[in-house]
Enzyme design. Structure first.
Site, mmCIF file in Angstrom:
data_model
loop_
_atom_site.group_PDB
_atom_site.id
_atom_site.type_symbol
_atom_site.label_atom_id
_atom_site.label_comp_id
_atom_site.label_asym_id
_atom_site.label_seq_id
_atom_site.Cartn_x
_atom_site.Cartn_y
_atom_site.Cartn_z
ATOM 1 N N ARG A 13 0.839 -1.212 0.000
ATOM 2 C CA ARG A 13 0.000 0.000 0.000
ATOM 3 C C ARG A 13 0.871 1.259 0.000
ATOM 4 O O ARG A 13 1.010 1.935 -1.003
ATOM 5 C CB ARG A 13 -0.950 -0.041 1.215
ATOM 6 N N CYS A 238 4.124 9.599 -0.024
ATOM 7 C CA CYS A 238 2.691 9.906 -0.058
ATOM 8 C C CYS A 238 2.475 10.889 -1.190
ATOM 9 O O CYS A 238 3.180 11.893 -1.276
ATOM 10 C CB CYS A 238 2.214 10.507 1.261
ATOM 11 N N ASN A 247 9.180 4.693 2.897
ATOM 12 C CA ASN A 247 9.033 4.177 4.255
ATOM 13 C C ASN A 247 10.365 3.582 4.671
ATOM 14 O O ASN A 247 11.146 3.126 3.836
ATOM 15 C CB ASN A 247 7.989 3.048 4.280
HETATM 16 P P1 HMG Z 1 -13.193 14.600 -2.553
HETATM 17 O O1 HMG Z 1 -12.811 14.979 -3.955
HETATM 18 O O2 HMG Z 1 -13.276 15.693 -1.547
HETATM 19 O O3 HMG Z 1 -14.543 13.799 -2.408
HETATM 20 O O4 HMG Z 1 -12.166 13.488 -2.067
HETATM 21 P P2 HMG Z 1 -15.702 13.414 -3.341
HETATM 22 O O5 HMG Z 1 -16.695 12.779 -2.449
HETATM 23 O O6 HMG Z 1 -16.107 14.611 -4.162
HETATM 24 O O7 HMG Z 1 -15.099 12.301 -4.311
HETATM 25 C C1 HMG Z 1 -14.234 12.544 -5.395
HETATM 26 C C2 HMG Z 1 -14.367 11.425 -6.393
HETATM 27 O O8 HMG Z 1 -13.935 10.211 -5.806
HETATM 28 C C3 HMG Z 1 -15.796 11.147 -6.813
HETATM 29 O O9 HMG Z 1 -15.734 10.578 -8.114
HETATM 30 C C4 HMG Z 1 -16.245 10.081 -5.839
HETATM 31 O O10 HMG Z 1 -17.297 9.312 -6.347
HETATM 32 C C5 HMG Z 1 -14.996 9.266 -5.707
HETATM 33 P P3 HMG Z 1 -16.049 11.438 -9.430
HETATM 34 O O11 HMG Z 1 -17.454 11.893 -9.253
HETATM 35 O O12 HMG Z 1 -15.079 12.585 -9.418
HETATM 36 O O13 HMG Z 1 -15.825 10.463 -10.534
HETATM 37 N N1 HMG Z 1 -14.851 8.599 -4.411
HETATM 38 C C6 HMG Z 1 -14.428 7.327 -4.273
HETATM 39 N N2 HMG Z 1 -14.112 6.383 -5.169
HETATM 40 C C7 HMG Z 1 -13.730 5.167 -4.701
HETATM 41 N N3 HMG Z 1 -13.634 4.888 -3.386
HETATM 42 C C8 HMG Z 1 -13.948 5.805 -2.464
HETATM 43 C C9 HMG Z 1 -14.364 7.083 -2.892
HETATM 44 N N4 HMG Z 1 -14.731 8.206 -2.245
HETATM 45 C C10 HMG Z 1 -15.034 9.108 -3.180
HETATM 46 N N5 HMG Z 1 -13.827 5.516 -1.169
HETATM 47 C C11 HMG Z 1 -11.480 11.618 -0.707
HETATM 48 C C12 HMG Z 1 -12.216 12.948 -0.756
HETATM 49 C C13 HMG Z 1 -11.315 11.228 0.734
HETATM 50 C C14 HMG Z 1 -12.298 10.575 -1.465
HETATM 51 C C15 HMG Z 1 -10.103 11.830 -1.396
HETATM 52 O O14 HMG Z 1 -9.480 12.915 -0.792
HETATM 53 C C16 HMG Z 1 -9.204 10.621 -1.257
HETATM 54 O O15 HMG Z 1 -9.477 9.560 -1.806
HETATM 55 N N6 HMG Z 1 -8.087 10.767 -0.523
HETATM 56 C C17 HMG Z 1 -7.167 9.669 -0.266
HETATM 57 C C18 HMG Z 1 -5.749 10.126 -0.438
HETATM 58 C C19 HMG Z 1 -4.810 8.983 -0.141
HETATM 59 O O16 HMG Z 1 -5.131 7.814 -0.332
HETATM 60 N N7 HMG Z 1 -3.577 9.328 0.306
HETATM 61 C C20 HMG Z 1 -2.561 8.358 0.606
HETATM 62 C C21 HMG Z 1 -2.845 7.539 1.824
HETATM 63 S S1 HMG Z 1 -2.526 8.393 3.353
HETATM 64 C C22 HMG Z 1 -0.818 8.149 3.623
HETATM 65 O O17 HMG Z 1 -0.131 7.672 2.759
HETATM 66 C C23 HMG Z 1 -0.254 8.489 4.990
HETATM 67 C C24 HMG Z 1 0.020 7.238 5.837
HETATM 68 O O18 HMG Z 1 0.913 6.359 5.178
HETATM 69 C C25 HMG Z 1 0.604 7.648 7.200
HETATM 70 C C26 HMG Z 1 1.777 8.628 7.068
HETATM 71 O O19 HMG Z 1 2.764 8.292 6.398
HETATM 72 O O20 HMG Z 1 1.644 9.709 7.621
HETATM 73 C C27 HMG Z 1 -1.283 6.457 6.116
HETATM 74 MG MG MG Z 2 3.067 6.589 5.148
#
Ligand code: HMG
Ligand code: MG
Length: 284
Positions: A13, A238, A247
């Protein structure tokens, strides 16, 4: 008997999510299947996030459907909202993770939401998981530094940790998202967090941009943490954290912990094979 420390493998992931080249689903499955033989108790294999935001993770359901599940291994997935939770649940994820930030700048960049809005969005995920009996992990990003807001105040981390605890997370993983944390900053952060939650319910998640991840793990070990996230081959970053490097590498954490007398339960040879496979999946 040496004391046990768990390495929570996040390579499939966190390791792969930033890769620009679309990695074939079969290659992701092959990596997870190899990792399943290494002795991990948990492997984070997918994100059920917007495919527009993180295209590389769009095939999470196919990955979960294609892997050969090893007995005793839990397969985990990130779930930013109820829709993501439903996808992860349908795909058979054994554990889900909600992920918040201690800083507003990163929360906005990563989730398009304030911290408060993100926590409100996580509440129904946590409630659904509770009623389904699915364990929920919480992440807090930017626990020492934010790429947008600068240094993070330890009290801000403690507040988000408390909120995730109150949502029912059985474990909260503390993320040095951009790998800029110093041992002193990590210690001060853990001191603040320890007022809210016991060390046994915490995990350390260190990116290794500045080469301090192992030193930061030592600080966390001294504070009683016994779970550390890592990615084979040191892959990762990220997409919404400019400057975030990989990582900390699982093989480095494994060697470091075993040299310090801890038992990880991992087969170093299989981990080394998985690290080579993972490094081969990196585009540049
Ligand atoms: P948004 O644009 O504010 O929300 O995103 P939305 O509701 O308008 O959705 C946007 C589009 O995504 C729409 O599709 C939704 O239908 C779709 P469109 O109409 O444009 O075709 N959608 C989804 N599709 C599939 N699965 C879903 C989903 N939800 C909405 N669950 C949202 C808000 C939260 C969805 C967006 O910001 C997002 O997906 N963010 C995730 C970012 C991410 O994955 N980042 C990396 C992971 S975090 C990380 O790496 C840190 C960590 O490792 C710890 C560290 O290192 O600190 C964990
Ligand atoms: Mg991370």
């Amino acid at each position: 008997m040496p004391e046990a420390v768990e390495i929570f493998e996040v390579g499939p992931r966190d390791g792969l999510q930033t890769e620009k080249r679309p990695i074939p689903t079969a290659d992701k499955i092959a990596l997870v299947d190899l990792l399943s033989r290494a002795g991990f108790r948990r492997i984070e294999v997918a994100s059920f996030v917007s495919p527009r935001w993180v295209p590389q993770m769009a095939d999470g359901a196919e990955v979960l459907a294609g892997i050969a599940r090893a007995p005793g291994v839990g397969y985990a997935a990130l779930t930013p909202n109820l829709r993501g939770y439903e996808g992860a649940r349908a795909a058979g994820a054994d554990e889900v993770a909600i992920f918040a930030s201690a800083s507003e700048g990163f929360s906005r960049a990563n989730l398009n939401a304030t911290i408060a809005e993100s926590l409100a969005r996580f509440a129904p995920v946590a409630a659904a998981a509770r009623s389904d009996g699915v364990p929920v992990r919480g992440y807090v990003s930017c626990v020492t530094d934010c790429p947008f807001d600068g240094p993070t105040a330890p009290g801000d981390v403690a507040r988000v940790v408390a909120a995730l605890r109150d949502l029912g997370c059985h474990e909260v993983s503390l993320g040095d998202t951009i790998g800029r944390g110093t041992p002193e900053a990590v210690d001060a952060m853990l001191d603040a967090v320890s007022g809210e939650i016991e060390a046994a319910a915490l995990a350390g998640h260190f990116h290794d941009t500045a080469g301090r991840a192992l030193a930061n793990i030592d600080v966390a070990l001294a504070r009683g943490l016994r779970v550390f996230d890592a990615a084979v081959g040191g892959l990762g970053g990220c997409p919404y954290a400019p400057g975030a490097a990989g990582n900390v590498a699982t093989e480095a954490v494994l060697a470091h912990l075993e040299a310090a007398g801890f038992d990880t339960g991992l087969d170093a040879q299989v981990v080394a094979q998985a690290a080579a496979l993972a490094r081969g999946m990196r585009s540049g």
